[in-house]
Design an enzyme around this catalytic site. Structure first.
Site, PDB file in Angstrom:
ATOM      1  N   VAL A  11      27.279 -20.840  11.792  1.00  0.00           N
ATOM      2  CA  VAL A  11      28.080 -19.824  11.101  1.00  0.00           C
ATOM      3  C   VAL A  11      29.548 -20.260  11.002  1.00  0.00           C
ATOM      4  O   VAL A  11      30.160 -20.173   9.927  1.00  0.00           O
ATOM      5  CB  VAL A  11      27.955 -18.444  11.803  1.00  0.00           C
ATOM      6  CG1 VAL A  11      28.812 -17.410  11.094  1.00  0.00           C
ATOM      7  CG2 VAL A  11      26.495 -17.992  11.831  1.00  0.00           C
ATOM      8  N   LYS A  99      25.611 -10.343  16.842  1.00  0.00           N
ATOM      9  CA  LYS A  99      24.950  -9.028  16.983  1.00  0.00           C
ATOM     10  C   LYS A  99      24.759  -8.625  18.444  1.00  0.00           C
ATOM     11  O   LYS A  99      24.729  -7.445  18.763  1.00  0.00           O
ATOM     12  CB  LYS A  99      23.620  -8.999  16.238  1.00  0.00           C
ATOM     13  CG  LYS A  99      22.685 -10.135  16.556  1.00  0.00           C
ATOM     14  CD  LYS A  99      22.594 -11.086  15.384  1.00  0.00           C
ATOM     15  CE  LYS A  99      21.889 -12.360  15.806  1.00  0.00           C
ATOM     16  NZ  LYS A  99      21.741 -13.296  14.733  1.00  0.00           N
ATOM     17  N   VAL A 126      24.190  -8.095  10.829  1.00  0.00           N
ATOM     18  CA  VAL A 126      22.878  -7.582  10.402  1.00  0.00           C
ATOM     19  C   VAL A 126      22.631  -7.999   8.956  1.00  0.00           C
ATOM     20  O   VAL A 126      23.490  -7.813   8.097  1.00  0.00           O
ATOM     21  CB  VAL A 126      22.805  -6.038  10.493  1.00  0.00           C
ATOM     22  CG1 VAL A 126      21.389  -5.546  10.156  1.00  0.00           C
ATOM     23  CG2 VAL A 126      23.232  -5.537  11.861  1.00  0.00           C
ATOM     24  N   ASP A 194      16.256  -9.901  18.782  1.00  0.00           N
ATOM     25  CA  ASP A 194      17.274 -10.010  17.733  1.00  0.00           C
ATOM     26  C   ASP A 194      17.179  -8.818  16.775  1.00  0.00           C
ATOM     27  O   ASP A 194      18.190  -8.187  16.444  1.00  0.00           O
ATOM     28  CB  ASP A 194      17.076 -11.343  16.989  1.00  0.00           C
ATOM     29  CG  ASP A 194      18.032 -11.514  15.836  1.00  0.00           C
ATOM     30  OD1 ASP A 194      19.185 -11.901  16.077  1.00  0.00           O
ATOM     31  OD2 ASP A 194      17.635 -11.248  14.678  1.00  0.00           O
ATOM     32  N   LYS A 198      19.929  -5.656  15.970  1.00  0.00           N
ATOM     33  CA  LYS A 198      20.328  -5.282  14.603  1.00  0.00           C
ATOM     34  C   LYS A 198      19.973  -3.822  14.319  1.00  0.00           C
ATOM     35  O   LYS A 198      20.741  -3.097  13.678  1.00  0.00           O
ATOM     36  CB  LYS A 198      19.656  -6.225  13.604  1.00  0.00           C
ATOM     37  CG  LYS A 198      20.193  -7.661  13.682  1.00  0.00           C
ATOM     38  CD  LYS A 198      19.290  -8.621  12.939  1.00  0.00           C
ATOM     39  CE  LYS A 198      19.877 -10.031  12.887  1.00  0.00           C
ATOM     40  NZ  LYS A 198      18.902 -11.032  12.409  1.00  0.00           N
TER      41      LYS A 198
HETATM   42  N1  HSE Z   1      17.821 -15.614  14.289  1.00  0.00           N
HETATM   43  C1  HSE Z   1      18.269 -14.737  13.257  1.00  0.00           C
HETATM   44  C2  HSE Z   1      17.143 -14.495  12.264  1.00  0.00           C
HETATM   45  C3  HSE Z   1      19.460 -15.328  12.563  1.00  0.00           C
HETATM   46  O1  HSE Z   1      16.181 -15.285  12.234  1.00  0.00           O
HETATM   47  O2  HSE Z   1      17.199 -13.517  11.515  1.00  0.00           O
HETATM   48  C4  HSE Z   1      20.172 -14.365  11.665  1.00  0.00           C
HETATM   49  O3  HSE Z   1      20.640 -13.240  12.346  1.00  0.00           O
END
Ligand code: HSE
Length: 401
Positions: A11, A99, A126, A194, A198
């Site tokens: 990023v 996040k 997100v 993850d 989000k």
């Molecule tokens: N690991 C996360 C995904 C990266 O695969 O969505 C983006 O937030």
């Protein structure tokens, strides 16, 4: 306008690229150049065009009074949390894709930004590059949001798309890793962690009251097999990992789990690393956001949009609807879903006793020795109770309306 990047990975590197490639567009909008002055990273980058900007000393960046906006792309809680606090405390705006940090400490950091007349913005946390979060704090503020339903993790969506085409889970995961989507340790993605973070951010913004990721029941995709896909294909469903937020009567309910999604549902058409999110407002009805959920330039584009917003409002605070007020948690009795359940063929009568006569039996092309059915809409609590009364459960998924 001088800016800095913390973390020169996917990023952070993407942000440097966006600042460079869209330099003129950015300057036009901002009314001045946005110049990258420092990059924080423990590594060195010999031969990189920004090699000379790299430092491993955060204090050096803080000491540069000309830096007004920082992009935090370090990931993880520490030291991202401490660095963010130090920057905001000095009145420097921070924009992030992190996040984990936003879902855990976001309300405190937004409050600190407000107190210090700067901004803490996290559009990229997100939905990758999708301009998804800002509307919750601007154009949707007058709406009563009642539901948010999204495909929020690109890696698992890629894996599920490959499994739909016949790959086994392990093969699909390997391909995701080879393509650079999944981490070497893919736990956070495949276990739904993850997506949970989000979902917590979306739930908090949608209701204007904080939902912690710890409060969100989360199931990943590791239990899904080719048998589930056989049922899905035979009966006209896709399988998607869904983040679901329901807001009624002042309470917020949220969960993350794999769902059977009818083929005609818009979320069934979201493939590979794409993300999508359907938001229901009481006056608006449904709106859907769709786009690249991961990827360096797409995610960086969202970070840069925040950096521009913060820069344009330098010296004041850009509002985000993330507060310290804890959300009232919806009772599990009020969270309703339909469930697809597979049981051993010996358990048919027990299944009818547990779930009632209204269940709909399902067949799959090449599965033998078991019964599968879809329940009517029942509460999460009622589902758990019924499930515990059955011995021979082979698996279950929720079913999206
Ligand atoms: N690991 C996360 C995904 C990266 O695969 O969505 C983006 O937030």
């Amino acid at each position: 306008m001088k800016v800095a990047i913390l973390g020169y990975g996917t990023v952070g590197g993407g942000v440097a690229t966006v600042l460079e490639q869209n330099e003129k567009k950015i300057a036009q909008y901002l009314g001045e150049d946005m110049t990258l002055a420092h990059i924080l990273d423990l590594r060195t980058f010999p031969g990189d065009r920004n090699e000379d900007l790299v430092t491993d000393d955060f204090e050096k960046i803080l000491a540069d009074e000309s830096v007004r906006v920082i992009c935090e792309a370090m990931g993880g809680l520490h030291p991202a949390y401490e660095f963010t606090k130090k920057a905001l405390d000095k009145g420097i705006s921070v924009c992030t894709s992190n996040k984990e940090l936003v879902s855990t400490h976001g309300p405190e950091l937004v409050q600190l930004a407000k107190d210090r007349h700067c901004s803490y913005l996290f559009e990229a946390s997100v939905g990758g590059g999708i301009p998804l979060l800002r509307p919750f704090s601007t154009t949707l503020m007058h709406e009563r949001i009642t539901r948010v339903t999204g495909v929020l993790n690109g890696t698992t969506n890629y894996i599920l798309t490959r499994m739909e085409e016949g790959d086994a889970f392990e093969t699909a995961l390997l391909r995701a890793q080879q393509k650079g989507y999944a981490e070497k340790d893919p736990t956070a993605d495949i276990e739904g962690i993850d997506a949970c973070r989000k979902t917590a951010i979306l739930a908090s913004l949608a209701g204007g009251a904080y939902v912690s990721p710890d409060e969100i029941p989360t199931e990943g995709i590791t239990g899904i097999t080719s048998v589930d896909f056989d049922y899905a294909r035979t009966n006209g469903y896709a399988i998607r990992l869904i983040g679901q937020v329901t807001l009624t009567g002042g309470a917020t309910g949220a969960l993350v789990a794999p769902f059977l999604v009818p083929e005609e549902h818009p979320l069934a058409g979201v493939h590979d690393v794409f993300n999508a999110c359907i938001v229901h407002g009481n006056m608006l009805g449904n709106v859907m956001f769709f786009g690249p959920g991961a990827g360096d330039k797409a995610t960086a584009s969202a970070v840069v949009s925040d950096m521009l917003d913060a820069a344009l409002h330098d010296g004041s605070h850009v509002f985000v609807n993330l507060t310290n007020v804890p959300a009232l948690r919806m009772d599990d009795e009020a969270m309703m879903n339909r469930f697809f359940v597979r049981v051993d063929e010996t358990a048919k009568n027990a299944a009818v006793r547990a779930f009632g006569e209204d269940i709909t039996f399902m067949e799959a092309r090449s599965v033998r020795g078991e019964w599968a059915f879809i329940t009517p809409k029942i509460s999460e609590q009622a589902f758990r109770d019924a499930l515990h009364s059955l011995d021979e459960v082979r698996g279950y998924l929720r079913v999206l309306k």
